[in-house]
Design an enzyme around this catalytic site. Structure first.
Site, PDB file in Angstrom:
ATOM      1  N   ARG A 139     -56.753  22.529  10.751  1.00 33.31           N
ATOM      2  CA  ARG A 139     -57.807  23.482  11.019  1.00 33.31           C
ATOM      3  C   ARG A 139     -58.263  24.077   9.880  1.00 33.31           C
ATOM      4  O   ARG A 139     -59.533  24.545   9.473  1.00 33.31           O
ATOM      5  CB  ARG A 139     -57.174  24.768  11.895  1.00 33.31           C
TER       6      ARG A 139
ATOM      7  N   PHE B 150     -72.663  30.045  25.758  1.00 31.23           N
ATOM      8  CA  PHE B 150     -73.340  28.860  25.070  1.00 31.23           C
ATOM      9  C   PHE B 150     -72.485  27.714  25.850  1.00 31.23           C
ATOM     10  O   PHE B 150     -73.017  26.301  25.195  1.00 31.23           O
ATOM     11  CB  PHE B 150     -72.676  28.828  23.455  1.00 31.23           C
TER      12      PHE B 150
ATOM     13  N   LYS C 251     -68.373  15.340  15.409  1.00 34.57           N
ATOM     14  CA  LYS C 251     -69.254  15.734  16.504  1.00 34.57           C
ATOM     15  C   LYS C 251     -70.417  14.684  16.377  1.00 34.57           C
ATOM     16  O   LYS C 251     -70.688  14.137  15.313  1.00 34.57           O
ATOM     17  CB  LYS C 251     -69.569  17.149  16.601  1.00 34.57           C
TER      18      LYS C 251
ATOM     19  N   ASN D 154     -71.470  22.323  14.006  1.00 38.93           N
ATOM     20  CA  ASN D 154     -70.366  22.616  12.862  1.00 38.93           C
ATOM     21  C   ASN D 154     -69.305  21.437  12.575  1.00 38.93           C
ATOM     22  O   ASN D 154     -68.295  21.407  12.205  1.00 38.93           O
ATOM     23  CB  ASN D 154     -69.564  23.790  13.228  1.00 38.93           C
TER      24      ASN D 154
ATOM     25  N   HIS E 277     -64.662  18.746  15.568  1.00 38.62           N
ATOM     26  CA  HIS E 277     -63.503  19.472  16.176  1.00 38.62           C
ATOM     27  C   HIS E 277     -62.163  19.210  15.575  1.00 38.62           C
ATOM     28  O   HIS E 277     -61.858  18.242  15.197  1.00 38.62           O
ATOM     29  CB  HIS E 277     -63.803  18.954  17.640  1.00 38.62           C
TER      30      HIS E 277
ATOM     31  N   TYR F  77     -63.545  21.386  26.743  1.00 36.89           N
ATOM     32  CA  TYR F  77     -64.028  22.771  26.588  1.00 36.89           C
ATOM     33  C   TYR F  77     -63.796  23.665  27.718  1.00 36.89           C
ATOM     34  O   TYR F  77     -64.357  24.726  27.730  1.00 36.89           O
ATOM     35  CB  TYR F  77     -65.346  22.559  26.084  1.00 36.89           C
TER      36      TYR F  77
ATOM     37  N   ARG G 213     -66.581  22.360   7.059  1.00 35.82           N
ATOM     38  CA  ARG G 213     -67.541  23.043   7.742  1.00 35.82           C
ATOM     39  C   ARG G 213     -68.525  23.811   6.714  1.00 35.82           C
ATOM     40  O   ARG G 213     -69.659  24.165   6.543  1.00 35.82           O
ATOM     41  CB  ARG G 213     -67.350  23.948   8.872  1.00 35.82           C
TER      42      ARG G 213
ATOM     43  N   GLU H 227     -55.431  17.580  24.542  1.00 32.90           N
ATOM     44  CA  GLU H 227     -56.677  17.075  24.079  1.00 32.90           C
ATOM     45  C   GLU H 227     -56.411  15.608  23.817  1.00 32.90           C
ATOM     46  O   GLU H 227     -57.219  14.759  24.334  1.00 32.90           O
ATOM     47  CB  GLU H 227     -57.423  17.652  22.979  1.00 32.90           C
TER      48      GLU H 227
ATOM     49  N   THR I  76     -64.757  28.564  12.705  1.00 38.00           N
ATOM     50  CA  THR I  76     -65.795  28.051  13.676  1.00 38.00           C
ATOM     51  C   THR I  76     -67.051  28.095  13.211  1.00 38.00           C
ATOM     52  O   THR I  76     -68.112  27.190  13.174  1.00 38.00           O
ATOM     53  CB  THR I  76     -65.559  28.858  15.033  1.00 38.00           C
TER      54      THR I  76
HETATM   55  P1  DAT Z   1     -63.417  26.020  17.052  1.00 34.39           P
HETATM   56  O1  DAT Z   1     -64.478  24.613  17.562  1.00 34.39           O
HETATM   57  O2  DAT Z   1     -63.382  26.333  15.729  1.00 34.39           O
HETATM   58  O3  DAT Z   1     -62.261  25.546  17.706  1.00 34.39           O
HETATM   59  P2  DAT Z   1     -64.113  27.400  19.545  1.00 34.39           P
HETATM   60  O4  DAT Z   1     -63.081  26.603  20.022  1.00 34.39           O
HETATM   61  O5  DAT Z   1     -64.010  28.821  19.614  1.00 34.39           O
HETATM   62  O6  DAT Z   1     -64.073  27.101  18.087  1.00 34.39           O
HETATM   63  O7  DAT Z   1     -65.407  26.836  20.133  1.00 34.39           O
HETATM   64  C1  DAT Z   1     -65.747  25.706  20.363  1.00 34.39           C
HETATM   65  C2  DAT Z   1     -67.136  25.032  20.115  1.00 34.39           C
HETATM   66  O8  DAT Z   1     -68.077  25.711  20.632  1.00 34.39           O
HETATM   67  C3  DAT Z   1     -67.314  25.660  18.402  1.00 34.39           C
HETATM   68  O9  DAT Z   1     -66.914  24.456  17.563  1.00 34.39           O
HETATM   69  C4  DAT Z   1     -68.865  25.520  18.310  1.00 34.39           C
HETATM   70  C5  DAT Z   1     -69.130  26.237  19.840  1.00 34.39           C
HETATM   71  N1  DAT Z   1     -69.309  27.605  19.915  1.00 34.39           N
HETATM   72  C6  DAT Z   1     -68.387  28.595  19.478  1.00 34.39           C
HETATM   73  N2  DAT Z   1     -68.632  29.750  19.598  1.00 34.39           N
HETATM   74  C7  DAT Z   1     -70.029  29.714  19.948  1.00 34.39           C
HETATM   75  C8  DAT Z   1     -70.858  30.617  19.799  1.00 34.39           C
HETATM   76  N3  DAT Z   1     -70.803  31.933  19.658  1.00 34.39           N
HETATM   77  N4  DAT Z   1     -72.472  30.172  19.740  1.00 34.39           N
HETATM   78  C9  DAT Z   1     -72.620  28.886  20.018  1.00 34.39           C
HETATM   79  N5  DAT Z   1     -71.585  27.858  19.919  1.00 34.39           N
HETATM   80  C10 DAT Z   1     -70.458  28.255  19.767  1.00 34.39           C
HETATM   81 MG    MG Z   2     -61.461  25.342  19.652  1.00 38.92          MG
END
Ligand code: DAT
Ligand code: MG
Length: 152
Positions: free
Chosen positions: A88, A60, A12, A115, A118, A52, A105, A129, A94
């Site tokens: 992962r 968010f 990222k 974080n 991805h 996303y 992370r 993706e 996350t």
């Molecule tokens: P991951 O990246 O672990 O697959 P995710 O798909 O649930 O997690 O979310 C995608 C991204 O969105 C994550 O890397 C960071 C952001 N994100 C997730 N939950 C969040 C939250 N509660 N507040 C702010 N950003 C968040």
């Molecule tokens: Mg995800």
């Protein structure tokens, strides 16, 4: 279990800004996974909205799309046995604060919105993706010379 499973990993903008590109690539290389595709680019909003899409109703989401589009990212495809789940695990949770030391992370992050990297969460997500970020012709067909030292 297939040795040719593929996952989509993306460094990222925060990971790029902090000089972690080589570190993150190195972890996947050293583990024995095979790099299949890689770009250095700034992603446009349309691509990120699709990427996303499953999070579109989260509070968010706008900030997430804005941040990931705010600077260059390094999208990659990595291949190997169980690479989606292993990828992962290498990333951590996350929330970096919930991530164990030794994970990307857990070693390099603090806030959830920064974080660093991805990783696809399932084989199906990975296929979707990879198709979003790469044309078929950009996936490089090559043999890992050390495969015999990595796989039995
Ligand atoms: P991951 O990246 O672990 O697959 P995710 O798909 O649930 O997690 O979310 C995608 C991204 O969105 C994550 O890397 C960071 C952001 N994100 C997730 N939950 C969040 C939250 N509660 N507040 C702010 N950003 C968040
Ligand atoms: Mg995800």
């Amino acid at each position: 279990m297939s040795n040719t499973e593929r996952t989509f990993i993306m460094i990222k903008p925060d990971g790029v800004a902090r000089g972690l590109v080589a570190e993150i690539i190195s972890r996947f290389e050293r583990r024995g996974f095979k790099l299949v595709a890689m770009k250095f680019m700034v992603a446009d909003e349309a691509l990120l909205q699709q990427h996303y899409g499953a999070l579109a109703d989260k509070p968010f989401f706008p900030g997430l799309v804005k941040f990931i589009g705010s600077g260059p990212v390094v999208p990659m495809v990595w291949e190997g046995k169980d690479v989606v789940k292993q990828g992962r695990a290498m990333l951590g949770e996350t929330n970096p604060l919930a991530s164990k030391p030794g994970t990307i992370r857990g070693d390099f992050g603090i806030d959830i919105g920064r974080n660093v990297v991805h990783g696809s969460d399932s084989v199906e997500t990975a296929e979707r993706e990879i198709g979003l970020w790469f044309d078929k012709g950009q996936l490089v067909d090559w043999t890992l010379p050390l495969a015999g030292s990595i796989y039995e």
